[in-house]
Scaffold this motif. Structure first.
Motif, PDB file in Angstrom:
ATOM      1  N   PRO A  35       0.662  -1.363   0.031  1.00 35.51           N
ATOM      2  CA  PRO A  35      -0.044   0.032  -0.001  1.00 35.51           C
ATOM      3  C   PRO A  35       0.882   1.192  -0.117  1.00 35.51           C
ATOM      4  O   PRO A  35       1.820   1.400   0.868  1.00 35.51           O
ATOM      5  N   THR A  36       0.329   2.289  -0.618  1.00 35.17           N
ATOM      6  CA  THR A  36       1.029   3.413  -0.839  1.00 35.17           C
ATOM      7  C   THR A  36       0.149   4.764  -0.810  1.00 35.17           C
ATOM      8  O   THR A  36      -0.916   4.902  -1.387  1.00 35.17           O
ATOM      9  N   ALA A  37       0.566   5.660  -0.084  1.00 41.63           N
ATOM     10  CA  ALA A  37      -0.350   6.877   0.185  1.00 41.63           C
ATOM     11  C   ALA A  37       0.279   8.024   0.483  1.00 41.63           C
ATOM     12  O   ALA A  37       1.518   8.035   0.829  1.00 41.63           O
ATOM     13  N   GLU A  38      -0.514   9.267   0.229  1.00 40.77           N
ATOM     14  CA  GLU A  38       0.148  10.543   0.431  1.00 40.77           C
ATOM     15  C   GLU A  38       0.038  10.854   1.905  1.00 40.77           C
ATOM     16  O   GLU A  38      -1.120  10.623   2.330  1.00 40.77           O
ATOM     17  N   GLY A  60       0.793  14.058   4.311  1.00 41.27           N
ATOM     18  CA  GLY A  60       1.534  15.064   4.397  1.00 41.27           C
ATOM     19  C   GLY A  60       2.416  15.531   3.424  1.00 41.27           C
ATOM     20  O   GLY A  60       1.977  15.512   2.089  1.00 41.27           O
ATOM     21  N   GLY A  61       3.606  15.897   3.643  1.00 35.44           N
ATOM     22  CA  GLY A  61       4.595  16.329   2.635  1.00 35.44           C
ATOM     23  C   GLY A  61       5.602  14.974   2.043  1.00 35.44           C
ATOM     24  O   GLY A  61       6.463  15.131   1.521  1.00 35.44           O
ATOM     25  N   ALA A  62       4.837  13.699   2.332  1.00 37.57           N
ATOM     26  CA  ALA A  62       5.617  12.691   1.807  1.00 37.57           C
ATOM     27  C   ALA A  62       4.763  11.575   0.989  1.00 37.57           C
ATOM     28  O   ALA A  62       3.423  11.628   1.362  1.00 37.57           O
ATOM     29  N   THR A  63       5.197  10.704   0.493  1.00 36.37           N
ATOM     30  CA  THR A  63       4.649   9.604  -0.228  1.00 36.37           C
ATOM     31  C   THR A  63       5.330   8.475   0.476  1.00 36.37           C
ATOM     32  O   THR A  63       6.664   8.073   0.569  1.00 36.37           O
ATOM     33  N   VAL A  64       4.079   7.720   1.216  1.00 33.47           N
ATOM     34  CA  VAL A  64       4.842   6.441   1.825  1.00 33.47           C
ATOM     35  C   VAL A  64       4.165   5.126   1.390  1.00 33.47           C
ATOM     36  O   VAL A  64       3.079   4.938   1.102  1.00 33.47           O
ATOM     37  N   THR A  65       5.152   4.183   1.358  1.00 36.22           N
ATOM     38  CA  THR A  65       4.723   2.788   0.890  1.00 36.22           C
ATOM     39  C   THR A  65       5.056   1.899   2.146  1.00 36.22           C
ATOM     40  O   THR A  65       6.215   1.894   2.742  1.00 36.22           O
ATOM     41  N   THR A  66       4.055   1.235   2.636  1.00 38.14           N
ATOM     42  CA  THR A  66       4.205   0.328   3.865  1.00 38.14           C
ATOM     43  C   THR A  66       4.779  -1.148   3.197  1.00 38.14           C
ATOM     44  O   THR A  66       3.929  -1.770   2.538  1.00 38.14           O
ATOM     45  N   VAL A  67       5.887  -1.402   3.665  1.00 35.98           N
ATOM     46  CA  VAL A  67       6.521  -2.626   3.139  1.00 35.98           C
ATOM     47  C   VAL A  67       5.983  -3.686   4.063  1.00 35.98           C
ATOM     48  O   VAL A  67       5.715  -4.928   3.983  1.00 35.98           O
ATOM     49  N   ILE A  68       6.106  -3.372   5.667  1.00 36.02           N
ATOM     50  CA  ILE A  68       5.527  -4.247   6.562  1.00 36.02           C
ATOM     51  C   ILE A  68       4.787  -3.216   7.501  1.00 36.02           C
ATOM     52  O   ILE A  68       5.277  -2.119   7.911  1.00 36.02           O
ATOM     53  N   GLY A  69       3.652  -3.845   7.824  1.00 36.85           N
ATOM     54  CA  GLY A  69       2.666  -2.835   8.633  1.00 36.85           C
ATOM     55  C   GLY A  69       1.290  -2.952   8.322  1.00 36.85           C
ATOM     56  O   GLY A  69       0.928  -3.820   7.454  1.00 36.85           O
ATOM     57  N   ASP A  70       0.356  -2.273   8.406  1.00 39.28           N
ATOM     58  CA  ASP A  70      -0.963  -1.964   8.222  1.00 39.28           C
ATOM     59  C   ASP A  70      -1.045  -2.287   6.712  1.00 39.28           C
ATOM     60  O   ASP A  70      -0.659  -1.146   5.951  1.00 39.28           O
ATOM     61  N   LEU A 129       8.622   1.192   6.666  1.00 43.45           N
ATOM     62  CA  LEU A 129       7.970   2.367   5.806  1.00 43.45           C
ATOM     63  C   LEU A 129       9.027   2.735   4.607  1.00 43.45           C
ATOM     64  O   LEU A 129      10.371   2.875   5.033  1.00 43.45           O
ATOM     65  N   ASP A 130       8.756   3.021   3.677  1.00 41.75           N
ATOM     66  CA  ASP A 130       9.555   3.540   2.490  1.00 41.75           C
ATOM     67  C   ASP A 130       9.057   5.008   1.971  1.00 41.75           C
ATOM     68  O   ASP A 130       8.005   4.957   1.694  1.00 41.75           O
ATOM     69  N   VAL A 131       9.887   5.912   2.646  1.00 43.11           N
ATOM     70  CA  VAL A 131       9.128   7.425   2.105  1.00 43.11           C
ATOM     71  C   VAL A 131       9.790   8.263   1.474  1.00 43.11           C
ATOM     72  O   VAL A 131      11.114   8.411   1.426  1.00 43.11           O
ATOM     73  N   SER A 132       9.197   8.834   0.499  1.00 42.93           N
ATOM     74  CA  SER A 132       9.892   9.782  -0.321  1.00 42.93           C
ATOM     75  C   SER A 132       9.547  11.229   0.184  1.00 42.93           C
ATOM     76  O   SER A 132       8.047  11.672   0.278  1.00 42.93           O
TER      77      SER A 132
END
Length: 249
Positions: free
Chosen positions: A143-146, A148-158, A171-174
């Motif tokens: 899952p990937t979501a915006e 705030g000021g970042a794009t976050v992909t959940t590698v492990i987690g919810d 989390l993989d965070v740009s």
């Protein structure tokens, strides 16, 4: 910033340390290193690996922990003693539960070099002899979501199809502006710079840097252009981590 957060960031980010494995594979290790000679319970080690086309890891054994591999560039071929074969490409993830024992190999795919991240997570003593297991997830399954000021992909987690014996989040965070990372109370973890540069709590932070977190609940990252990090946290086992080469006893 709380007193605890101040203590966690007082020394600032530290640089990873280049290591070469016996097979000729080079890695930037976040911990343990000469600069940070500790494990981060429940985490045994973390590094970014760089595998040239003619290098790799032939079949070798592991036991007593779990491995999370996350690809940054190129592809990596996995084969193991469970009979599993899989090639992971950019932003794909693999999890191996070594448990009572497993053998596996890792080689770059398609005759091209590859780069990825590998995390070793300790198994609690009660689960050291768990049955070995393997699972993977492609980039579009994470899952990937915006936020705030970042794009976050959940590698492990919810929402991720990958889970471990240890409660944790990866989390993989740009970061394109500002993003605050929150760590649950009594958990530990780290930030690792994958690409770009910015700041963590106002201190310079760039690719290859790491910020260990053992007593803070939140850290704010900022970037004027782009900063890619992984933010990893987990619940400590409160047990000694005894690494003996490919085994964690």
């Amino acid at each position: 910033m709380t007193e605890n957060e101040s203590r966690a960031s007082a020394d600032g980010p530290i640089s990873g340390e280049m290591v070469q494995h016996g097979t000729g594979v080079n890695s930037n290790r976040a911990f343990p290193t000469d600069s940070y000679p500790n494990n981060l319970d429940p985490f045994v080690l973390f590094e970014q690996f760089y595998i040239d086309p003619d290098k790799g890891f032939p079949m070798h054994p592991h036991r007593g922990f779990e491995i999370v591999s996350y690809m940054i560039e190129g592809g990596m071929e996995h084969e193991d003693s469970l009979g599993v074969t899989n090639t992971a490409y950019e932003n794909d993830a693999m999890r191996i539960t070594t448990g009572s024992g497993i053998r596996h190999s890792e080689f770059p795919a398609d005759g091209q070099a590859c780069t990825g991240l590998q995390l070793w997570v300790n198994l609690p003593q009660a689960e050291k002899d768990a049955d070995p297991d393997y699972v993977d997830a492609t980039a579009d399954e994470l899952p990937t979501a915006e936020r705030g000021g970042a794009t976050v992909t959940t590698v492990i987690g919810d929402g991720s199809p990958i889970s471990l014996y240890t409660p944790m989040e990866y989390l993989d965070v740009s970061v394109a502006d500002a993003w605050t990372w929150s760590v649950p109370e009594e958990w530990s973890g780290f930030l690792y710079g994958v690409a770009g540069d910015g700041t963590v709590e106002g201190q310079s932070f760039a690719a290859g840097d790491v910020v260990p977190v053992t007593d803070a609940q939140s850290l704010t990252l900022r970037s004027d252009e782009s900063l890619r990090v992984v933010a990893v946290s987990g619940r400590p086992h409160g047990e000694p981590i005894r690494q003996r080469g490919p085994y964690v006893l």
